[in-house]
Structure formats: structure tokens, C-alpha cells
Design a protein around this motif. Structure first.
Motif, PDB file in Angstrom:
ATOM      1  N   GLU A 116      30.193 122.102  28.811  1.00  0.00           N
ATOM      2  CA  GLU A 116      28.946 122.712  28.350  1.00  0.00           C
ATOM      3  C   GLU A 116      27.755 121.839  28.735  1.00  0.00           C
ATOM      4  OE1 GLU A 116      31.987 123.144  24.863  1.00  0.00           O
ATOM      5  OE2 GLU A 116      31.297 121.575  26.223  1.00  0.00           O
ATOM      6  N   SER A 117      26.606 122.471  28.861  1.00  0.00           N
ATOM      7  CA  SER A 117      25.362 121.744  29.106  1.00  0.00           C
ATOM      8  C   SER A 117      24.195 122.574  28.599  1.00  0.00           C
ATOM      9  CB  SER A 117      25.181 121.445  30.599  1.00  0.00           C
ATOM     10  OG  SER A 117      25.093 122.645  31.341  1.00  0.00           O
ATOM     11  N   GLY A 118      23.035 121.928  28.509  1.00  0.00           N
ATOM     12  CA  GLY A 118      21.818 122.646  28.144  1.00  0.00           C
ATOM     13  C   GLY A 118      21.335 122.406  26.733  1.00  0.00           C
ATOM     14  N   GLY A 119      22.108 121.659  25.947  1.00  0.00           N
ATOM     15  CA  GLY A 119      21.658 121.381  24.589  1.00  0.00           C
ATOM     16  C   GLY A 119      20.474 120.438  24.581  1.00  0.00           C
ATOM     17  N   GLY A 120      19.897 120.266  23.412  1.00  0.00           N
ATOM     18  CA  GLY A 120      18.762 119.363  23.274  1.00  0.00           C
ATOM     19  C   GLY A 120      18.045 119.588  21.968  1.00  0.00           C
ATOM     20  N   SER A 121      16.849 119.034  21.894  1.00  0.00           N
ATOM     21  CA  SER A 121      16.026 119.161  20.691  1.00  0.00           C
ATOM     22  C   SER A 121      14.855 120.089  20.970  1.00  0.00           C
ATOM     23  CB  SER A 121      15.512 117.789  20.264  1.00  0.00           C
ATOM     24  OG  SER A 121      16.575 116.934  19.917  1.00  0.00           O
ATOM     25  N   VAL A 122      14.563 120.950  20.014  1.00  0.00           N
ATOM     26  CA  VAL A 122      13.488 121.928  20.177  1.00  0.00           C
ATOM     27  C   VAL A 122      12.869 122.200  18.811  1.00  0.00           C
ATOM     28  CG1 VAL A 122      15.033 123.902  19.907  1.00  0.00           C
ATOM     29  CG2 VAL A 122      12.923 124.152  21.240  1.00  0.00           C
ATOM     30  N   GLN A 123      11.640 122.607  18.808  1.00  0.00           N
ATOM     31  CA  GLN A 123      10.991 122.966  17.555  1.00  0.00           C
ATOM     32  C   GLN A 123      11.340 124.395  17.170  1.00  0.00           C
ATOM     33  OE1 GLN A 123       6.775 122.062  17.985  1.00  0.00           O
ATOM     34  NE2 GLN A 123       7.118 120.077  17.006  1.00  0.00           N
ATOM     35  N   ALA A 124      11.236 124.658  15.896  1.00  0.00           N
ATOM     36  CA  ALA A 124      11.496 126.004  15.395  1.00  0.00           C
ATOM     37  C   ALA A 124      10.653 127.025  16.159  1.00  0.00           C
ATOM     38  CB  ALA A 124      11.199 126.075  13.904  1.00  0.00           C
ATOM     39  N   GLY A 125      11.283 128.138  16.492  1.00  0.00           N
ATOM     40  CA  GLY A 125      10.625 129.168  17.275  1.00  0.00           C
ATOM     41  C   GLY A 125      10.837 129.042  18.763  1.00  0.00           C
ATOM     42  N   GLY A 126      11.392 127.907  19.164  1.00  0.00           N
ATOM     43  CA  GLY A 126      11.614 127.665  20.581  1.00  0.00           C
ATOM     44  C   GLY A 126      12.892 128.294  21.097  1.00  0.00           C
ATOM     45  N   VAL A 179      17.260 121.706  16.031  1.00  0.00           N
ATOM     46  CA  VAL A 179      16.018 122.451  15.867  1.00  0.00           C
ATOM     47  C   VAL A 179      15.248 121.846  14.695  1.00  0.00           C
ATOM     48  CG1 VAL A 179      14.962 124.713  15.556  1.00  0.00           C
ATOM     49  CG2 VAL A 179      17.197 124.518  16.690  1.00  0.00           C
ATOM     50  N   SER A 180      14.038 121.412  14.972  1.00  0.00           N
ATOM     51  CA  SER A 180      13.217 120.795  13.933  1.00  0.00           C
ATOM     52  C   SER A 180      12.159 121.775  13.425  1.00  0.00           C
ATOM     53  CB  SER A 180      12.548 119.532  14.460  1.00  0.00           C
ATOM     54  OG  SER A 180      11.753 119.834  15.593  1.00  0.00           O
ATOM     55  N   SER A 181      11.809 121.605  12.167  1.00  0.00           N
ATOM     56  CA  SER A 181      10.829 122.526  11.563  1.00  0.00           C
ATOM     57  C   SER A 181       9.404 122.039  11.774  1.00  0.00           C
ATOM     58  CB  SER A 181      11.112 122.659  10.069  1.00  0.00           C
ATOM     59  OG  SER A 181      11.069 121.393   9.456  1.00  0.00           O
ATOM     60  N   LEU A 239      14.657 130.067  17.660  1.00  0.00           N
ATOM     61  CA  LEU A 239      15.560 129.131  16.985  1.00  0.00           C
ATOM     62  C   LEU A 239      14.973 128.661  15.654  1.00  0.00           C
ATOM     63  CD1 LEU A 239      16.685 127.166  20.130  1.00  0.00           C
ATOM     64  CD2 LEU A 239      18.203 128.409  18.579  1.00  0.00           C
ATOM     65  N   THR A 240      15.855 128.438  14.705  1.00  0.00           N
ATOM     66  CA  THR A 240      15.480 127.919  13.386  1.00  0.00           C
ATOM     67  C   THR A 240      16.286 126.657  13.104  1.00  0.00           C
ATOM     68  OG1 THR A 240      17.167 129.033  12.071  1.00  0.00           O
ATOM     69  CG2 THR A 240      15.221 130.329  12.656  1.00  0.00           C
ATOM     70  N   PRO A 241      15.861 125.861  12.136  1.00  0.00           N
ATOM     71  CA  PRO A 241      16.652 124.662  11.809  1.00  0.00           C
ATOM     72  C   PRO A 241      18.098 124.981  11.438  1.00  0.00           C
ATOM     73  CG  PRO A 241      14.472 124.486  10.860  1.00  0.00           C
ATOM     74  CD  PRO A 241      14.570 125.870  11.431  1.00  0.00           C
ATOM     75  N   GLU A 242      18.357 126.190  10.960  1.00  0.00           N
ATOM     76  CA  GLU A 242      19.721 126.589  10.609  1.00  0.00           C
ATOM     77  C   GLU A 242      20.607 126.755  11.843  1.00  0.00           C
ATOM     78  OE1 GLU A 242      17.288 126.614   7.436  1.00  0.00           O
ATOM     79  OE2 GLU A 242      16.934 127.978   9.142  1.00  0.00           O
ATOM     80  N   ASP A 243      20.017 126.776  13.008  1.00  0.00           N
ATOM     81  CA  ASP A 243      20.789 126.865  14.243  1.00  0.00           C
ATOM     82  C   ASP A 243      21.246 125.495  14.739  1.00  0.00           C
ATOM     83  OD1 ASP A 243      18.495 129.409  15.202  1.00  0.00           O
ATOM     84  OD2 ASP A 243      20.578 129.721  14.595  1.00  0.00           O
ATOM     85  N   THR A 244      20.827 124.450  14.054  1.00  0.00           N
ATOM     86  CA  THR A 244      21.239 123.102  14.438  1.00  0.00           C
ATOM     87  C   THR A 244      22.746 122.950  14.290  1.00  0.00           C
ATOM     88  OG1 THR A 244      19.117 122.100  13.847  1.00  0.00           O
ATOM     89  CG2 THR A 244      21.042 120.661  13.856  1.00  0.00           C
ATOM     90  N   ALA A 245      23.392 122.556  15.377  1.00  0.00           N
ATOM     91  CA  ALA A 245      24.856 122.448  15.389  1.00  0.00           C
ATOM     92  C   ALA A 245      25.309 121.913  16.740  1.00  0.00           C
ATOM     93  CB  ALA A 245      25.502 123.814  15.131  1.00  0.00           C
ATOM     94  N   VAL A 246      26.586 121.608  16.804  1.00  0.00           N
ATOM     95  CA  VAL A 246      27.217 121.366  18.105  1.00  0.00           C
ATOM     96  C   VAL A 246      27.754 122.711  18.579  1.00  0.00           C
ATOM     97  CG1 VAL A 246      29.000 120.160  19.386  1.00  0.00           C
ATOM     98  CG2 VAL A 246      27.810 119.001  17.509  1.00  0.00           C
ATOM     99  N   TYR A 247      27.399 123.081  19.785  1.00  0.00           N
ATOM    100  CA  TYR A 247      27.814 124.353  20.355  1.00  0.00           C
ATOM    101  C   TYR A 247      28.956 124.118  21.338  1.00  0.00           C
ATOM    102  CZ  TYR A 247      23.927 126.745  18.171  1.00  0.00           C
ATOM    103  OH  TYR A 247      23.075 127.289  17.239  1.00  0.00           O
ATOM    104  N   TYR A 248      30.033 124.849  21.124  1.00  0.00           N
ATOM    105  CA  TYR A 248      31.235 124.696  21.928  1.00  0.00           C
ATOM    106  C   TYR A 248      31.507 125.967  22.735  1.00  0.00           C
ATOM    107  CZ  TYR A 248      32.317 120.804  18.784  1.00  0.00           C
ATOM    108  OH  TYR A 248      32.281 119.637  18.063  1.00  0.00           O
ATOM    109  N   CYS A 249      31.997 125.762  23.928  1.00  0.00           N
ATOM    110  CA  CYS A 249      32.426 126.883  24.754  1.00  0.00           C
ATOM    111  C   CYS A 249      33.942 127.004  24.664  1.00  0.00           C
ATOM    112  CB  CYS A 249      32.000 126.669  26.197  1.00  0.00           C
ATOM    113  SG  CYS A 249      32.461 128.022  27.306  1.00  0.00           S
TER     114      CYS A 249
END
Length: 115
Positions: free
Chosen positions: A6-16, A113-115, A85-95
Motif C-alpha cells: 500500500e501507499s499514499g497515506g499521510g496526514s491531512v486536515q479535516a475536509g481534505g 486526519v487532524s481537526s 475526511l474526518t478525524p474518525e477516519d484516522t487509522a491504518v489502512y490495509y489492502c
């Protein structure tokens, strides 16, 4: 042997938005199903979305309308476009790749995802 990365993860602000990619390689041809799961801290792993080789997609209810799964069969690659995206989407995403009655997992990519 099948490898899933997997790739493409990172940090983003809410709504991103973020776009995740999953590449399956090795002894593999056109996986039956490619799926995204996620696991937040202290929570169980849950299905986010899945897509068959015929492009039939399935989504968890909380992701409908915000996330879009797609795949490129020629490249054995699946994508997850995540919007609003919302802070509730913060997680490790697995394929997860399902082929020939076997499940193969990647090591995951962190989405924060930060608020």
C-alpha cells in the motif's frame, strides 16, 4: 507468492482528501477481489470497500458518498479515493487481495486526519 504493498497515506486536515494505492505482485493474475480495510487504535479491523475483477464495488455504510474504490486490472492495482475526511477516519489502512481461495494482506499505510 503474492506481495501486497500500500501507499499514499499521510496526514491531512479535516475536509481534505487522500488517494491510496495498492499494488499486488508475484504469482498473481487478475485478483478476484481487492479490498481496503482499516484499523483505528483500540478498534477492530473493519471493511472500508471492496471491488471485484468485474468492477463491482461494495462500501461500508459510513464510507458511501465519500470514498471511491477503483482498480486497474492490467496493473493489479486498486485505489481508494477518500474525500471529506474526518478525524474518525484516522487509522491504518490495509489492502487485502483475494485470489485462488487465499487472502493476502499488505502491511498498511497510516492515515491521520487532524481537526
Amino acid at each position: 507468492q503474492v506481495q501486497v504493498v500500500e501507499s499514499g497515506g499521510g496526514s491531512v486536515q479535516a475536509g481534505g482528501s487522500l488517494r491510496l494505492s495498492c499494488v499486488a505482485s508475484g504469482s498473481i493474475f487478475n485478483p478476484t477481489v481487492m479490498a481496503w480495510y482499516r484499523q483505528a487504535p483500540e478498534k477492530q479491523r473493519e471493511l472500508v470497500a471492496s471491488i471485484t475483477s468485474g468492477a463491482t464495488a461494495n462500501y461500508a455504510n459510513s464510507m458511501k458518498g465519500r470514498f471511491i474504490i477503483s482498480r486497474d486490472n492490467a496493473r493489479n492495482t486498486a485505489y481508494l479515493q477518500m474525500n471529506s475526511l474526518t478525524p474518525e477516519d484516522t487509522a491504518v489502512y490495509y489492502c487485502n487481495v483475494f485470489i485462488r481461495s487465499n487472502n493476502y494482506w499488505g502491511k498498511g499505510t497510516q492515515v491521520t486526519v487532524s481537526s
